[in-house]
Design an enzyme around this catalytic site. Structure first.
Site, mmCIF file in Angstrom:
data_model
loop_
_atom_site.group_PDB
_atom_site.id
_atom_site.type_symbol
_atom_site.label_atom_id
_atom_site.label_comp_id
_atom_site.label_asym_id
_atom_site.label_seq_id
_atom_site.Cartn_x
_atom_site.Cartn_y
_atom_site.Cartn_z
ATOM 1 N N GLY A 1 -7.076 1.706 -12.211
ATOM 2 C CA GLY A 1 -8.046 1.871 -13.288
ATOM 3 C C GLY A 1 -7.462 1.525 -14.653
ATOM 4 O O GLY A 1 -6.295 1.134 -14.758
ATOM 5 N N GLY B 1 -6.635 -2.457 -13.626
ATOM 6 C CA GLY B 1 -7.358 -1.947 -14.783
ATOM 7 C C GLY B 1 -8.271 -2.926 -15.487
ATOM 8 O O GLY B 1 -8.758 -2.637 -16.581
ATOM 9 N N CYS C 1 0.839 -1.196 0.000
ATOM 10 C CA CYS C 1 0.000 0.000 0.000
ATOM 11 C C CYS C 1 0.879 1.253 0.000
ATOM 12 O O CYS C 1 1.728 1.416 0.881
ATOM 13 C CB CYS C 1 -0.914 0.028 1.218
ATOM 14 S SG CYS C 1 -1.920 1.529 1.225
ATOM 15 N N ILE D 1 -1.236 -6.105 -9.648
ATOM 16 C CA ILE D 1 -0.450 -5.112 -8.963
ATOM 17 C C ILE D 1 -1.321 -4.328 -7.966
ATOM 18 O O ILE D 1 -2.527 -4.215 -8.148
ATOM 19 C CB ILE D 1 0.184 -4.090 -9.962
ATOM 20 C CG1 ILE D 1 -0.894 -3.349 -10.743
ATOM 21 C CG2 ILE D 1 1.177 -4.768 -10.879
ATOM 22 C CD1 ILE D 1 -0.366 -2.185 -11.604
HETATM 23 C C1 LIG Z 1 -10.053 3.007 -3.130
HETATM 24 C C2 LIG Z 1 -9.064 1.870 -3.167
HETATM 25 C C3 LIG Z 1 -8.745 1.181 -1.980
HETATM 26 C C4 LIG Z 1 -7.829 0.142 -1.994
HETATM 27 N N1 LIG Z 1 -7.558 -0.529 -0.830
HETATM 28 C C5 LIG Z 1 -6.705 -1.593 -0.838
HETATM 29 C C6 LIG Z 1 -6.466 -2.359 0.347
HETATM 30 O O1 LIG Z 1 -7.050 -2.133 1.408
HETATM 31 N N2 LIG Z 1 -5.566 -3.385 0.275
HETATM 32 C C7 LIG Z 1 -4.919 -3.703 -0.892
HETATM 33 O O2 LIG Z 1 -4.122 -4.652 -0.919
HETATM 34 N N3 LIG Z 1 -5.166 -3.027 -2.049
HETATM 35 C C8 LIG Z 1 -6.024 -1.975 -2.044
HETATM 36 N N4 LIG Z 1 -6.280 -1.297 -3.209
HETATM 37 C C9 LIG Z 1 -5.619 -1.721 -4.467
HETATM 38 C C10 LIG Z 1 -6.544 -2.626 -5.316
HETATM 39 O O3 LIG Z 1 -6.891 -3.799 -4.620
HETATM 40 C C11 LIG Z 1 -5.873 -3.002 -6.666
HETATM 41 O O4 LIG Z 1 -4.675 -3.696 -6.401
HETATM 42 C C12 LIG Z 1 -5.550 -1.780 -7.526
HETATM 43 O O5 LIG Z 1 -6.548 -0.794 -7.411
HETATM 44 C C13 LIG Z 1 -5.373 -2.146 -9.011
HETATM 45 O O6 LIG Z 1 -6.549 -2.700 -9.565
HETATM 46 P P1 LIG Z 1 -7.672 -1.819 -10.367
HETATM 47 O O7 LIG Z 1 -6.938 -0.988 -11.380
HETATM 48 O O8 LIG Z 1 -8.587 -2.847 -10.974
HETATM 49 O O9 LIG Z 1 -8.351 -0.978 -9.340
HETATM 50 C C14 LIG Z 1 -7.202 -0.244 -3.222
HETATM 51 C C15 LIG Z 1 -7.539 0.434 -4.405
HETATM 52 C C16 LIG Z 1 -8.461 1.466 -4.399
HETATM 53 C C17 LIG Z 1 -8.801 2.149 -5.703
#
Ligand SMILES: Cc1cc2nc3c(=O)[nH]c(=O)nc-3n(C[C@H](O)[C@H](O)[C@H](O)COP(=O)(O)O)c2cc1C
Length: 300
Positions: free
Chosen positions: A215, A242, A128, A189
């Site tokens: 995204g 994404g 994170c 990721i």
């Molecule tokens: C608002 C938000 C909160 C997130 N909280 C966590 C979390 O608590 N733990 C974690 O491992 N990843 C967290 N992530 C990361 C997502 O799980 C993911 O790895 C990342 O957003 C990439 O995927 P995406 O592009 O489909 O969103 C968070 C992402 C977003 C957007």
């Protein structure tokens, strides 16, 4: 047609999961989508005690995605055990608990408290970007990655997925370190560090100035990293970054991922995970694919 996948002995009815932090504990989405149709729900990061998260503004829209600096706000592991496990168990889906901490001891404490609980898999968030201690600080140094993973693994009574940070020069170095530390699977990721400035206020949009980018715009980067990691480790890989639909998911599966997770897309379309399952099934019937494993890692 068989869409089952196996993650360290846990059978998922399909390879689609929710990404941590984008689906709450499922409750928030339960009236908007059919959780029974999702392979696994990965819950928001759970810490040993409740965390407040960062001050607002902590969300910003950017071209092709969003920035967040939520900072792992969560009510703590006791609340999770009492309220969220029974809620999620009403559904025919697997439960993956995303574990966060500021120190190795805090990670170990969460995993210890989850011993014997009715959950399926653990996901260790050492990636994170929105916390000052722990999180990405652990996940970007291979020596530290191996140490955290091996310490947490000692307490784990469920398979341990380690979630990798993309904010590194060589993702294969941290991937191999996590596996040497005892990771049973990898997920990647997490978000990429990013920034937005409001030129009218002449100030950063996020209170913390820098946040995590997610995204559609991050998908090619995530896919490249998943491809590289799948080529260098033998454990199952869960790909995310994404993904919004079946075709996006299939790119990750063809690159070698066993499963995928839907994150930011769920904010735009609460049915994105279910739509992704349907998209994969439609592709399989269109091309006469009997088993999803026929597509896994077909890109050399
Ligand atoms: C608002 C938000 C909160 C997130 N909280 C966590 C979390 O608590 N733990 C974690 O491992 N990843 C967290 N992530 C990361 C997502 O799980 C993911 O790895 C990342 O957003 C990439 O995927 P995406 O592009 O489909 O969103 C968070 C992402 C977003 C957007």
């Amino acid at each position: 047609m068989n869409t089952n996948v196996d993650i360290c002995g846990v059978k998922l009815k399909n390879p689609v999961m929710t990404a941590s932090g984008t689906f709450g504990s499922g409750r928030e989405f339960s009236e908007l989508t059919d959780i029974n149709k999702i392979g696994a729900v990965v819950v928001k990061g759970v810490a040993a005690v409740s965390w407040q998260g960062n001050p607002p503004p902590r969300i910003a829209e950017v071209y092709g995605g969003m920035l967040n600096s939520v900072g792992l706000q969560n009510p703590g592991v006791d609340h999770f055990i009492e309220e969220d496990i029974p809620f999620l168990r009403q559904y025919d889906t697997k439960i993956v608990v995303n574990v966060c901490g500021h120190t190795i001891d805090q990670y170990r404490e969460v995993v210890k408290r989850l011993k014997g609980q009715d959950i399926d898999l653990l996901e260790l968030n050492i990636s994170c970007p929105n916390v000052d201690e722990g999180g990405m600080a652990f996940g970007t140094d291979p020596v530290m990655v191996e140490r955290v993973v091996s310490e947490v693994k000692k307490e784990a009574d469920r398979p341990l997925i380690v979630k990798l940070s993309p904010n590194v020069t060589d993702i294969t170095a941290t991937a191999k370190a996590a596996v040497s530390g005892g990771a049973d699977a990898l997920s990647l990721i997490n978000t990429l560090t990013g920034m937005k400035i409001d030129v009218h206020r002449r100030a950063p949009v996020l209170y913390r100035k820098i946040g995590g980018m997610s995204g559609p715009a991050v998908k090619p980067i995530a896919l490249r990293m998943v491809y590289e990691v799948c080529k260098c480790v033998d454990v199952p890989v869960i790909g995310m970054g994404g993904i919004s639909n079946g075709e996006d998911a299939l790119e990750f599966i063809m690159a070698g991922a066993t499963a995928v997770a839907i994150g930011t897309a769920s904010f735009v379309n609460p049915n994105a995970a279910v739509d992704t399952v349907r998209g994969i099934e439609e592709y399989m019937s269109r091309y006469g694919i009997e088993d999803i494993s026929e597509l896994r890692g077909i890109i050399e």
